[in-house]
Design a protein around this motif. Structure first.
Motif, PDB file in Angstrom:
ATOM      1  N   ALA A  16       0.954  -1.250   0.357  1.00  0.00           N
ATOM      2  CA  ALA A  16       0.304   0.081   0.068  1.00  0.00           C
ATOM      3  C   ALA A  16       0.597   1.275   0.078  1.00  0.00           C
ATOM      4  O   ALA A  16       0.695   2.334  -0.549  1.00  0.00           O
ATOM      5  CB  ALA A  16      -1.194   0.274   1.166  1.00  0.00           C
ATOM      6  N   LEU A  17       1.872   1.475   0.564  1.00  0.00           N
ATOM      7  CA  LEU A  17       3.124   2.386   0.836  1.00  0.00           C
ATOM      8  C   LEU A  17       3.363   2.560  -0.475  1.00  0.00           C
ATOM      9  O   LEU A  17       3.394   3.710  -1.152  1.00  0.00           O
ATOM     10  CB  LEU A  17       3.818   1.942   2.260  1.00  0.00           C
ATOM     11  CG  LEU A  17       3.614   2.371   3.096  1.00  0.00           C
ATOM     12  CD1 LEU A  17       4.770   1.930   4.090  1.00  0.00           C
ATOM     13  CD2 LEU A  17       2.596   4.199   3.706  1.00  0.00           C
ATOM     14  N   SER A  18       3.934   1.646  -1.216  1.00  0.00           N
ATOM     15  CA  SER A  18       4.766   1.319  -2.440  1.00  0.00           C
ATOM     16  C   SER A  18       3.529   1.959  -3.213  1.00  0.00           C
ATOM     17  O   SER A  18       3.343   2.877  -4.115  1.00  0.00           O
ATOM     18  CB  SER A  18       5.248   0.223  -2.882  1.00  0.00           C
ATOM     19  OG  SER A  18       6.117  -0.025  -4.375  1.00  0.00           O
ATOM     20  N   GLU A  19       2.688   1.485  -3.473  1.00  0.00           N
ATOM     21  CA  GLU A  19       1.798   1.956  -4.602  1.00  0.00           C
ATOM     22  C   GLU A  19       1.444   3.695  -4.019  1.00  0.00           C
ATOM     23  O   GLU A  19       0.643   4.587  -5.438  1.00  0.00           O
ATOM     24  CB  GLU A  19       0.512   1.377  -4.074  1.00  0.00           C
ATOM     25  CG  GLU A  19       0.416  -0.107  -5.224  1.00  0.00           C
ATOM     26  CD  GLU A  19      -0.965  -1.125  -4.358  1.00  0.00           C
ATOM     27  OE1 GLU A  19      -1.530  -0.808  -3.549  1.00  0.00           O
ATOM     28  OE2 GLU A  19      -0.287  -2.265  -4.937  1.00  0.00           O
ATOM     29  N   SER A  20       1.544   3.875  -3.130  1.00  0.00           N
ATOM     30  CA  SER A  20       1.104   5.569  -3.192  1.00  0.00           C
ATOM     31  C   SER A  20       2.535   6.885  -2.979  1.00  0.00           C
ATOM     32  O   SER A  20       2.472   7.578  -2.786  1.00  0.00           O
ATOM     33  CB  SER A  20       0.631   5.757  -1.367  1.00  0.00           C
ATOM     34  OG  SER A  20      -0.514   5.021  -0.762  1.00  0.00           O
ATOM     35  N   GLY A  21       3.615   5.655  -3.343  1.00  0.00           N
ATOM     36  CA  GLY A  21       4.760   6.227  -3.955  1.00  0.00           C
ATOM     37  C   GLY A  21       5.913   6.174  -3.183  1.00  0.00           C
ATOM     38  O   GLY A  21       6.465   7.283  -3.227  1.00  0.00           O
ATOM     39  N   ILE A  22       5.720   6.160  -1.300  1.00  0.00           N
ATOM     40  CA  ILE A  22       6.677   6.294  -0.884  1.00  0.00           C
ATOM     41  C   ILE A  22       7.588   4.875  -0.700  1.00  0.00           C
ATOM     42  O   ILE A  22       7.740   3.387  -0.807  1.00  0.00           O
ATOM     43  CB  ILE A  22       6.048   5.919   0.437  1.00  0.00           C
ATOM     44  CG1 ILE A  22       4.677   6.342   0.999  1.00  0.00           C
ATOM     45  CG2 ILE A  22       6.610   5.895   2.081  1.00  0.00           C
ATOM     46  CD1 ILE A  22       4.855   8.140   0.687  1.00  0.00           C
ATOM     47  N   LYS A  23       8.983   5.691  -0.740  1.00  0.00           N
ATOM     48  CA  LYS A  23      10.407   4.737  -0.387  1.00  0.00           C
ATOM     49  C   LYS A  23      10.223   3.975   0.643  1.00  0.00           C
ATOM     50  O   LYS A  23      10.294   4.230   2.027  1.00  0.00           O
ATOM     51  CB  LYS A  23      11.021   5.651  -0.525  1.00  0.00           C
ATOM     52  CG  LYS A  23      12.736   5.066  -0.923  1.00  0.00           C
ATOM     53  CD  LYS A  23      13.773   5.846  -0.216  1.00  0.00           C
ATOM     54  CE  LYS A  23      14.820   5.767  -0.094  1.00  0.00           C
ATOM     55  NZ  LYS A  23      16.495   6.290   0.742  1.00  0.00           N
ATOM     56  N   LEU A  24      10.236   2.573   0.357  1.00  0.00           N
ATOM     57  CA  LEU A  24      10.341   1.966   1.803  1.00  0.00           C
ATOM     58  C   LEU A  24      12.035   1.225   1.778  1.00  0.00           C
ATOM     59  O   LEU A  24      12.467   1.645   0.930  1.00  0.00           O
ATOM     60  CB  LEU A  24       9.640   0.487   0.923  1.00  0.00           C
ATOM     61  CG  LEU A  24       8.208   0.656   0.521  1.00  0.00           C
ATOM     62  CD1 LEU A  24       7.884  -0.657   0.338  1.00  0.00           C
ATOM     63  CD2 LEU A  24       7.291   1.379   1.636  1.00  0.00           C
ATOM     64  N   ILE A  25      12.005   1.142   2.550  1.00  0.00           N
ATOM     65  CA  ILE A  25      13.311   0.524   3.041  1.00  0.00           C
ATOM     66  C   ILE A  25      12.921  -0.233   3.922  1.00  0.00           C
ATOM     67  O   ILE A  25      12.721  -0.208   5.114  1.00  0.00           O
ATOM     68  CB  ILE A  25      14.420   1.925   4.645  1.00  0.00           C
ATOM     69  CG1 ILE A  25      14.564   3.582   3.539  1.00  0.00           C
ATOM     70  CG2 ILE A  25      15.151   1.727   5.021  1.00  0.00           C
ATOM     71  CD1 ILE A  25      14.903   4.305   4.156  1.00  0.00           C
ATOM     72  N   ASP A  26      14.166  -1.033   4.121  1.00  0.00           N
ATOM     73  CA  ASP A  26      14.378  -2.408   5.073  1.00  0.00           C
ATOM     74  C   ASP A  26      14.423  -2.500   5.885  1.00  0.00           C
ATOM     75  O   ASP A  26      15.473  -1.469   5.798  1.00  0.00           O
ATOM     76  CB  ASP A  26      14.605  -3.498   4.182  1.00  0.00           C
ATOM     77  CG  ASP A  26      14.398  -5.075   4.926  1.00  0.00           C
ATOM     78  OD1 ASP A  26      15.358  -5.447   5.556  1.00  0.00           O
ATOM     79  OD2 ASP A  26      14.023  -6.015   4.308  1.00  0.00           O
ATOM     80  N   ALA A  27      14.398  -2.602   7.249  1.00  0.00           N
ATOM     81  CA  ALA A  27      15.231  -2.330   8.701  1.00  0.00           C
ATOM     82  C   ALA A  27      16.839  -2.924   8.001  1.00  0.00           C
ATOM     83  O   ALA A  27      17.704  -2.295   9.176  1.00  0.00           O
ATOM     84  CB  ALA A  27      14.496  -2.466   9.625  1.00  0.00           C
ATOM     85  N   GLU A  28      16.789  -4.405   7.931  1.00  0.00           N
ATOM     86  CA  GLU A  28      18.014  -4.774   7.964  1.00  0.00           C
ATOM     87  C   GLU A  28      19.017  -3.643   6.854  1.00  0.00           C
ATOM     88  O   GLU A  28      20.184  -4.030   7.452  1.00  0.00           O
ATOM     89  CB  GLU A  28      17.852  -6.336   7.114  1.00  0.00           C
ATOM     90  CG  GLU A  28      17.297  -7.294   7.734  1.00  0.00           C
ATOM     91  CD  GLU A  28      17.121  -8.636   7.629  1.00  0.00           C
ATOM     92  OE1 GLU A  28      17.528  -9.317   6.637  1.00  0.00           O
ATOM     93  OE2 GLU A  28      17.010  -9.361   8.369  1.00  0.00           O
TER      94      GLU A  28
END
Length: 147
Positions: A132-144
């Motif tokens: 959902a965040l990605s579809e809203s154009g938000i950059k995703l960062i994996d905590a690792e």
């Protein structure tokens, strides 16, 4: 003010399925160095009404199921909707710049999730909230990637 959504478990909140957390000191230190960025803790599973602790859940054929075979998809999706509604003002104002999410979670997994067999096998994919965040154009960062 710019803000970043962060899985609450990474900030030390005991909201993980087993009642614990995934506190990430490196992430908390990095966030503390950026006082100009507001941190918005998120936990779609709790927001959807799931208890802590709760049974482990994985995505099975596109639906979230717990390890006893119970379909908990509606609760997971309700939590995604609730957190997206809570983040909507930040999204509409262009203030939400990224999200740091817990790896492998059926909600927050950024690059991979468990395969639905409850055997520890990982497959490429995203959790429902990450999608959902990605579809809203938000950059995703994996905590690792922060550790």
């Amino acid at each position: 003010m710019k803000c970043i959504a962060v899985s609450a478990c990474l900030l030390g909140e005991n909201c993980k399925y087993n009642g614990g957390n995934n506190a990430c000191p490196a992430l908390m230190e990095a966030l503390a160095r950026h006082e100009e960025i507001e941190v918005v803790p998120v936990c779609p599973e709790v927001a959807g009404g799931l208890p802590t602790p709760r049974l482990p859940a994985e995505i099975v054929d596109g639906r979230v199921m717990n390890n006893r075979g119970m379909d908990v998809d509606a609760l997971f999706r309700a939590g995604v909707a609730a957190e997206m509604d809570r983040l909507r003002p930040f999204l509409e104002n262009g203030e939400l710049v990224a999200a740091v999410l817990q790896p492998r979670s059926p909600s927050c997994g950024v690059r991979e999730v468990y395969d639905g067999t409850f055997s520890g096998v990982l497959v490429p994919g995203q959790g429902l909230f990450a999608q959902a965040l990605s579809e809203s154009g938000i950059k995703l960062i994996d905590a690792e990637d922060v550790r």
